[in-house]
Motif scaffolding. Sequence first.
Motif, PDB file in Angstrom:
ATOM      1  N   ARG A  38       0.826  -1.207   0.000  1.00 10.78           N
ATOM      2  CA  ARG A  38       0.000   0.000   0.000  1.00 10.78           C
ATOM      3  C   ARG A  38       0.861   1.259   0.000  1.00 10.78           C
ATOM      4  N   MET A  39       1.948   1.242   0.755  1.00  7.61           N
ATOM      5  CA  MET A  39       2.856   2.385   0.770  1.00  7.61           C
ATOM      6  C   MET A  39       3.502   2.592  -0.602  1.00  7.61           C
ATOM      7  N   ALA A  40       3.874   1.483  -1.256  1.00  2.00           N
ATOM      8  CA  ALA A  40       4.469   1.595  -2.592  1.00  2.00           C
ATOM      9  C   ALA A  40       3.461   2.151  -3.586  1.00  2.00           C
ATOM     10  N   TRP A  41       2.212   1.704  -3.501  1.00  6.08           N
ATOM     11  CA  TRP A  41       1.182   2.202  -4.413  1.00  6.08           C
ATOM     12  C   TRP A  41       0.925   3.688  -4.192  1.00  6.08           C
ATOM     13  N   ASN A  42       0.957   4.122  -2.944  1.00  8.35           N
ATOM     14  CA  ASN A  42       0.787   5.547  -2.664  1.00  8.35           C
ATOM     15  C   ASN A  42       1.919   6.368  -3.259  1.00  8.35           C
ATOM     16  N   ARG A  43       3.141   5.837  -3.209  1.00  7.47           N
ATOM     17  CA  ARG A  43       4.264   6.544  -3.832  1.00  7.47           C
ATOM     18  C   ARG A  43       4.101   6.598  -5.347  1.00  7.47           C
ATOM     19  N   ILE A  44       3.624   5.512  -5.950  1.00  7.29           N
ATOM     20  CA  ILE A  44       3.410   5.501  -7.398  1.00  7.29           C
ATOM     21  C   ILE A  44       2.333   6.502  -7.791  1.00  7.29           C
ATOM     22  N   ARG A  45       1.291   6.603  -7.002  1.00 13.00           N
ATOM     23  CA  ARG A  45       0.210   7.535  -7.303  1.00 13.00           C
ATOM     24  C   ARG A  45       0.672   8.983  -7.272  1.00 13.00           C
ATOM     25  N   ARG A  46       1.689   9.275  -6.481  1.00 12.57           N
ATOM     26  CA  ARG A  46       2.211  10.641  -6.412  1.00 12.57           C
ATOM     27  C   ARG A  46       3.218  10.947  -7.528  1.00 12.57           C
ATOM     28  N   ASP A  47       3.642   9.918  -8.254  1.00 10.13           N
ATOM     29  CA  ASP A  47       4.622  10.091  -9.334  1.00 10.13           C
ATOM     30  C   ASP A  47       3.872  10.139 -10.669  1.00 10.13           C
ATOM     31  N   LYS A  48       3.742  11.339 -11.228  1.00 13.79           N
ATOM     32  CA  LYS A  48       2.956  11.492 -12.449  1.00 13.79           C
ATOM     33  C   LYS A  48       3.586  10.764 -13.630  1.00 13.79           C
ATOM     34  N   MET A  49       4.915  10.775 -13.706  1.00 13.27           N
ATOM     35  CA  MET A  49       5.581  10.103 -14.815  1.00 13.27           C
ATOM     36  C   MET A  49       5.324   8.599 -14.783  1.00 13.27           C
ATOM     37  N   THR A  50       5.371   8.014 -13.589  1.00 16.30           N
ATOM     38  CA  THR A  50       5.102   6.583 -13.473  1.00 16.30           C
ATOM     39  C   THR A  50       3.650   6.266 -13.809  1.00 16.30           C
ATOM     40  N   LEU A  51       2.727   7.136 -13.414  1.00 18.23           N
ATOM     41  CA  LEU A  51       1.322   6.909 -13.746  1.00 18.23           C
ATOM     42  C   LEU A  51       1.091   6.961 -15.252  1.00 18.23           C
ATOM     43  N   VAL A  52       1.749   7.904 -15.927  1.00 16.08           N
ATOM     44  CA  VAL A  52       1.625   7.975 -17.387  1.00 16.08           C
ATOM     45  C   VAL A  52       2.199   6.719 -18.029  1.00 16.08           C
ATOM     46  N   ALA A  53       3.363   6.268 -17.544  1.00 15.68           N
ATOM     47  CA  ALA A  53       3.966   5.042 -18.081  1.00 15.68           C
ATOM     48  C   ALA A  53       3.064   3.840 -17.833  1.00 15.68           C
ATOM     49  N   LEU A  54       2.433   3.778 -16.657  1.00 12.89           N
ATOM     50  CA  LEU A  54       1.516   2.686 -16.356  1.00 12.89           C
ATOM     51  C   LEU A  54       0.311   2.713 -17.287  1.00 12.89           C
ATOM     52  N   ALA A  55      -0.238   3.910 -17.529  1.00  9.84           N
ATOM     53  CA  ALA A  55      -1.392   4.018 -18.419  1.00  9.84           C
ATOM     54  C   ALA A  55      -1.040   3.594 -19.840  1.00  9.84           C
ATOM     55  N   VAL A 321       8.811   0.567 -25.250  1.00 18.68           N
ATOM     56  CA  VAL A 321       9.997   0.285 -24.444  1.00 18.68           C
ATOM     57  C   VAL A 321      10.253   1.411 -23.450  1.00 18.68           C
ATOM     58  N   LEU A 322      10.048   2.655 -23.861  1.00 20.36           N
ATOM     59  CA  LEU A 322      10.245   3.785 -22.956  1.00 20.36           C
ATOM     60  C   LEU A 322       9.248   3.733 -21.800  1.00 20.36           C
ATOM     61  N   ASP A 329      11.436   1.900 -13.513  1.00 22.59           N
ATOM     62  CA  ASP A 329      12.124   2.839 -12.623  1.00 22.59           C
ATOM     63  C   ASP A 329      11.201   3.334 -11.520  1.00 22.59           C
ATOM     64  N   GLY A 330       9.933   3.583 -11.870  1.00 20.65           N
ATOM     65  CA  GLY A 330       8.983   4.030 -10.860  1.00 20.65           C
ATOM     66  C   GLY A 330       8.711   2.974  -9.812  1.00 20.65           C
ATOM     67  N   VAL A 331       8.596   1.725 -10.237  1.00 26.75           N
ATOM     68  CA  VAL A 331       8.406   0.629  -9.279  1.00 26.75           C
ATOM     69  C   VAL A 331       9.623   0.495  -8.376  1.00 26.75           C
ATOM     70  N   ARG A 332      10.817   0.629  -8.935  1.00 27.32           N
ATOM     71  CA  ARG A 332      12.030   0.544  -8.130  1.00 27.32           C
ATOM     72  C   ARG A 332      12.060   1.651  -7.073  1.00 27.32           C
ATOM     73  N   ASP A 333      11.729   2.880  -7.458  1.00 29.81           N
ATOM     74  CA  ASP A 333      11.727   3.980  -6.503  1.00 29.81           C
ATOM     75  C   ASP A 333      10.648   3.806  -5.440  1.00 29.81           C
ATOM     76  N   ALA A 334       9.496   3.256  -5.849  1.00 24.90           N
ATOM     77  CA  ALA A 334       8.400   3.086  -4.890  1.00 24.90           C
ATOM     78  C   ALA A 334       8.701   2.003  -3.868  1.00 24.90           C
ATOM     79  N   LEU A 335       9.424   0.975  -4.269  1.00 21.96           N
ATOM     80  CA  LEU A 335       9.712  -0.126  -3.360  1.00 21.96           C
ATOM     81  C   LEU A 335      10.983   0.087  -2.547  1.00 21.96           C
ATOM     82  N   ASP A 336      11.756   1.101  -2.903  1.00 21.53           N
ATOM     83  CA  ASP A 336      12.998   1.378  -2.176  1.00 21.53           C
ATOM     84  C   ASP A 336      12.759   2.507  -1.177  1.00 21.53           C
ATOM     85  N   PRO A 337      12.671   2.240   0.115  1.00 22.37           N
ATOM     86  CA  PRO A 337      12.389   3.316   1.082  1.00 22.37           C
ATOM     87  C   PRO A 337      13.515   4.325   1.191  1.00 22.37           C
TER      88      PRO A 337
END
Length: 342
Positions: A38-55, A321-322, A329-337
Motif C-alpha cells: 500500500r505504501m508503494a502504491w501511494n508513492r506511485i500515485r504521487r509520481d505522475k511520470m510513473t502513472l503515465v507510463a503505467l497508463a 519500451v520507454l 524505474d517508478g516501481v524501483r523507486d516506490a519499493l525502495d524506502p
Amino acid sequence: MTTQHQQVQTPTGTTPEAEPAREPRTGCPAVAGRSPARMAWNRIRRDKMTLVALAVTVLFMMIALLAPVLTALTGWGPITPDGKAIDPDTGNFPYGSLGGISLTHLLGVEPGTGYDLFARIVYGLRTSLLVGFASAVLSTVVGVLAGLAAGYSGGWVDSVLSRVMDVMLAFPQLLFIIALTPVIQNALQTNTHGGTDENLRLLVLVLNIAVFAWAYTARLVRGQVLSLREREFVDAARIMSAGRWHILLRQLLPNLWAPVLISFALAVPQNITTEAALSYLGVGVIPPNPDWGALLSDASQYFLQDPMYLFIPGVLLLILVLALNLLGDGVRDALDPRASRS
C-alpha cells in the motif's frame, strides 16, 4: 447529586459523524498501519511520470489482448492483402500519400504485399509482449531459485552457482542467441513441408532469451539472501527446528519480493528489445507471425519511397519500451524506502 446527560440533536435523516478511534491511554487518534504494498502504491500515485507510463503500458496490453476484435472492426487481418491499395505501375507502392493511410487502412499498407499495417502492428504487439513477458517470467523463476540456493547454502554450492553466473554474464548474449536459435530450431522440429514451425520458433526465442537473462536475477537474489540469512528471524526459525524449505519459502522468499519485482519490471523491456533485434536480423519471429522487428527490417528497404512504413512501427516500439522502462524505474523507486523523492 444527579448527573445530566446531554443529547446532541441531529437533523432527521442524518447520522452524527463518528469520532476517530483513539488510544485508550493518551486519547490521541489511533494510527492505522499500512502494508509495504500500500505504501508503494501511494508513492506511485504521487509520481505522475510513473502513472503515465503505467497508463501507456496498460493501453498497449489491452490493444494486444483485443487484437482480433480491433482487426475485425477494420475488416483486415494481418495476412489479408489488399491488391487495390497498391499501384503496380509504381512497384506496388501504396496509392496516395503517407503510405496509403485512409479510412480503410488506418495506418496505411505495406509496400509490395498490400497487407494492412494496422493489423500487422496490432498482432506484432502481441508477439513482442508474449516473448518479453514469458522470457522474463522464466528467467525470474530460475534466477530466484538459483539465488536462493547459492545464498543460503554457501560452500561449494555457492561457489559452483556463482561461477556459472559469472560465465553466463560474460557471454555476448545477442551473438550467442543468433547462433543458437537456428541450431536449436532445426534440432527440435522441421515440419512436413520442409519449413520451420513459427510457433516453435517463439518457444525457442523465449528459452534462449531466458537462458542468458536468469543470471542477473540470481546475482541480485544471492546478495540479498547473504544478508537476510544472518538476521534474527532466521536464527529464531532455526532454533525452533524449522526445516530448510520452511526457511527458504516462508522466511526468506517473502522478504525478496521487492527486488525480484524490480528485476522483473526492468527485464521485460530489455527482452522486448532483444526480440525485436533478433527479428530485425532475420533470426527471430518468422512468417506468418507478424513482428515489429521484422516490420522494421522490411521497412528499411522502402524508407526513401515510403518513410511512414518505417516511422510508425519504429515510434510505437520506442514508446512501448520507454513506457516499460519508466514504469520499472517508478516501481524501483516506490519499493525502495531509501530512494530520494521530491
